[in-house]
Design an enzyme around this catalytic site. Structure first.
Site, mmCIF file in Angstrom:
data_model
loop_
_atom_site.group_PDB
_atom_site.id
_atom_site.type_symbol
_atom_site.label_atom_id
_atom_site.label_comp_id
_atom_site.label_asym_id
_atom_site.label_seq_id
_atom_site.Cartn_x
_atom_site.Cartn_y
_atom_site.Cartn_z
ATOM 1 N N GLU A 1 -11.144 3.536 7.915
ATOM 2 C CA GLU A 1 -9.812 4.578 8.452
ATOM 3 C C GLU A 1 -10.451 5.838 8.878
ATOM 4 O O GLU A 1 -10.196 6.128 10.202
ATOM 5 C CB GLU A 1 -9.048 4.939 7.005
ATOM 6 C CG GLU A 1 -8.128 5.815 7.153
ATOM 7 C CD GLU A 1 -7.526 6.258 5.935
ATOM 8 O OE1 GLU A 1 -8.021 6.207 4.954
ATOM 9 O OE2 GLU A 1 -6.270 7.064 6.031
ATOM 10 N N HIS B 1 0.965 5.132 -2.310
ATOM 11 C CA HIS B 1 0.442 5.878 -3.348
ATOM 12 C C HIS B 1 1.563 6.509 -4.126
ATOM 13 O O HIS B 1 2.605 7.265 -3.491
ATOM 14 C CB HIS B 1 -0.390 7.016 -2.784
ATOM 15 C CG HIS B 1 -1.565 6.246 -2.127
ATOM 16 N ND1 HIS B 1 -3.064 6.559 -2.736
ATOM 17 C CD2 HIS B 1 -1.825 5.608 -0.656
ATOM 18 C CE1 HIS B 1 -3.756 5.860 -1.938
ATOM 19 N NE2 HIS B 1 -3.137 5.423 -0.745
ATOM 20 N N ASP C 1 1.901 3.979 2.934
ATOM 21 C CA ASP C 1 0.863 4.835 2.490
ATOM 22 C C ASP C 1 1.418 5.934 1.628
ATOM 23 O O ASP C 1 1.338 6.056 0.277
ATOM 24 C CB ASP C 1 -0.048 5.608 3.511
ATOM 25 C CG ASP C 1 -1.372 5.684 2.956
ATOM 26 O OD1 ASP C 1 -1.935 5.248 1.915
ATOM 27 O OD2 ASP C 1 -2.203 6.671 3.751
ATOM 28 N N ASP C 2 2.377 6.846 2.551
ATOM 29 C CA ASP C 2 2.684 8.152 1.572
ATOM 30 C C ASP C 2 3.990 8.476 2.064
ATOM 31 O O ASP C 2 3.870 9.515 2.816
ATOM 32 C CB ASP C 2 1.684 9.169 1.659
ATOM 33 C CG ASP C 2 0.237 8.892 1.093
ATOM 34 O OD1 ASP C 2 0.056 8.749 -0.039
ATOM 35 O OD2 ASP C 2 -0.690 8.654 2.020
ATOM 36 N N HIS D 1 0.911 -1.408 -0.139
ATOM 37 C CA HIS D 1 -0.247 0.145 0.022
ATOM 38 C C HIS D 1 0.812 1.394 -0.067
ATOM 39 O O HIS D 1 1.524 1.989 1.219
ATOM 40 C CB HIS D 1 -0.874 -0.050 1.104
ATOM 41 C CG HIS D 1 -2.207 1.029 1.046
ATOM 42 N ND1 HIS D 1 -3.300 0.829 1.543
ATOM 43 C CD2 HIS D 1 -1.812 2.346 1.031
ATOM 44 C CE1 HIS D 1 -3.852 2.068 1.588
ATOM 45 N NE2 HIS D 1 -3.139 2.732 1.290
ATOM 46 N N HIS E 1 -10.018 1.399 0.426
ATOM 47 C CA HIS E 1 -9.591 2.049 1.644
ATOM 48 C C HIS E 1 -11.006 2.301 2.681
ATOM 49 O O HIS E 1 -12.020 2.779 2.045
ATOM 50 C CB HIS E 1 -9.382 3.523 1.375
ATOM 51 C CG HIS E 1 -7.999 3.777 0.665
ATOM 52 N ND1 HIS E 1 -7.571 3.311 -0.341
ATOM 53 C CD2 HIS E 1 -6.893 4.439 1.584
ATOM 54 C CE1 HIS E 1 -6.161 3.637 -0.579
ATOM 55 N NE2 HIS E 1 -5.746 4.212 0.536
HETATM 56 N N1 HPA Z 1 -6.838 7.414 2.593
HETATM 57 C C1 HPA Z 1 -7.650 7.938 1.793
HETATM 58 N N2 HPA Z 1 -7.004 8.153 0.725
HETATM 59 C C2 HPA Z 1 -5.811 8.404 0.431
HETATM 60 C C3 HPA Z 1 -5.006 8.117 1.454
HETATM 61 C C4 HPA Z 1 -5.659 7.486 2.602
HETATM 62 O O1 HPA Z 1 -4.962 7.126 3.627
HETATM 63 N N3 HPA Z 1 -3.626 8.604 1.147
HETATM 64 C C5 HPA Z 1 -3.741 8.664 -0.230
HETATM 65 N N4 HPA Z 1 -5.135 8.827 -0.595
HETATM 66 ZN ZN ZN Z 2 -3.637 4.971 1.151
#
Ligand code: HPA
Ligand code: ZN
Length: 347
Positions: free
Chosen positions: A209, A21, A287-288, A19, A206
């Site tokens: 969260e 992006h 994630d990022d 996971h 997703h």
């Molecule tokens: N959640 C939803 N959208 C997203 C996320 C996330 O953690 N990271 C990048 N886009």
């Molecule tokens: Zn994500």
């Protein structure tokens, strides 16, 4: 809290990421270069000037709005095919430098085509090319997940899926739903995601969260999700954990992202502490990397230093990631054997 010796050990480990992006993985220095080259106005072309616009800062409010706002800024930088190929290539190179053996990199075609106003197929093709360039020289295997946002129209998702299906031979293996979970339900996307599954793509969503357990259930029942992005709030409903395990679901947990996005208030309350011992397999992801200023080794490091995990737990979760990879069984077996032999050589 940092243990440099532990970090170096984890950095050397062969790792797997499911996971991440692309838009959240661009190098800060590359964004500054792009701003300068394409005349994007900034008071000064420096890392520190740009940083607060694309990265969560220590004193910043931790909320979904603040977190997602970074992606609106990042969208402004995708100015040409060259930029898109470059960021894809660099994202793969950075993962390889962190000893990520296998990565599923997801990207959002409407984000990449936002400025260029080009076809979704064009940006998907450029990402595939950038990734292929990096894979030619770096010791990493990469597959791609095409992502759409909940807060964008279903019609857009349908067009993106149509374009993505043409790239199944170039590494596109799955379809993902991301974006603002608090205000936008997943149910309207059921048809698009069922089509993705029917066409042989993997499905990850997703959920759980910024919304609760019910959102996870919708992702599975209506969208056919095989994996859940985050899914941390599943812990609020122990019956749901059993239900997910019975159906073979796997969670893609991103520890620091959850703190930065306000999904988790404090490290001590992180649901990964519970999920570490859950019946549902969990995986650990970034994630990022740009937005959170981390790499996968940092996430394994925090799992130990802040979430009470052991090295044995991390091995179990890496094995879970290999098992849940959107790869044919034979390729998963080969990956497992490669990971196992590199890990043995490493210790
Ligand atoms: N959640 C939803 N959208 C997203 C996320 C996330 O953690 N990271 C990048 N886009
Ligand atoms: Zn994500």
């Amino acid at each position: 809290m940092t243990d440099p010796q532990l970090f170096q050990q984890l950095r050397a480990w062969p790792k797997v990421e499911l996971h991440r992006h692309l838009e959240g993985s661009v190098r800060l220095a590359t964004l500054v270069e792009v701003a300068q080259a394409y005349g994007i106005e900034m008071p000064e072309y420096s890392l520190e000037t740009l940083r607060p616009f694309v990265q969560m800062m220590p004193e910043e409010t931790r909320s979904s709005q603040h977190f997602l706002a970074k992606f609106l800024t990042i969208r402004q930088f995708f100015r040409s095919a060259e930029v898109i190929r470059r960021v894809a290539r660099e994202a793969v190179e950075d993962a390889a430098a962190d000893n990520v053996l296998y990565m599923e990199l997801r990207f959002t075609p409407p984000a990449l085509s936002n400025i260029l106003r080009c076809a979704y197929a064009d940006v998907i093709g450029w990402v595939c090319e950038g990734v292929a360039q990096a894979m030619a020289t770096a010791a990493i295997q990469v597959r791609l997940i095409v992502s759409v946002n909940r807060h964008e129209p279903v019609a857009t998702a349908e067009q993106v899926l149509e374009a993505a299906l043409a790239f199944r031979q170039q590494g596109v293996v799955a379809f993902d739903l991301a974006g603002n979970e608090r205000d936008y339900p997943a149910a309207p996307f059921a048809g698009v995601f069922q089509r993705a599954r029917a066409e042989g793509l993997g499905v990850t969503v997703h959920a759980g969260e910024w919304a609760g357990a019910e959102s996870v259930k919708v992702a599975v029942e209506h969208l056919g999700a095989q994996r859940i992005g985050h899914g941390i709030r599943s812990v609020e409903d122990p019956a749901l954990l059993d239900w997910l395990a019975e159906r073979g679901l796997v969670l893609e947990v991103c520890p620091t992202s959850n703190v930065h996005s306000g999904a988790v208030g404090h490290w001590d309350d992180h649901p990964l502490r519970v999920l570490n011992h859950s019946v549902v397999p969990v995986t650990i992801n970034t994630d990022d990397p740009l937005v959170s200023d981390i790499c996968l080794s940092d996430e394994l490091h925090v799992a130990i230093t802040r979430l009470g995990m052991t090295l044995a737990d991390l091995k179990k979760h890496t094995r879970a990631a290999i098992n849940a990879a959107f790869l044919p069984v034979s390729e998963r077996q080969r990956l497992l054997a490669r990971w196992d032999s590199l890990l043995t050589a490493n210790v």
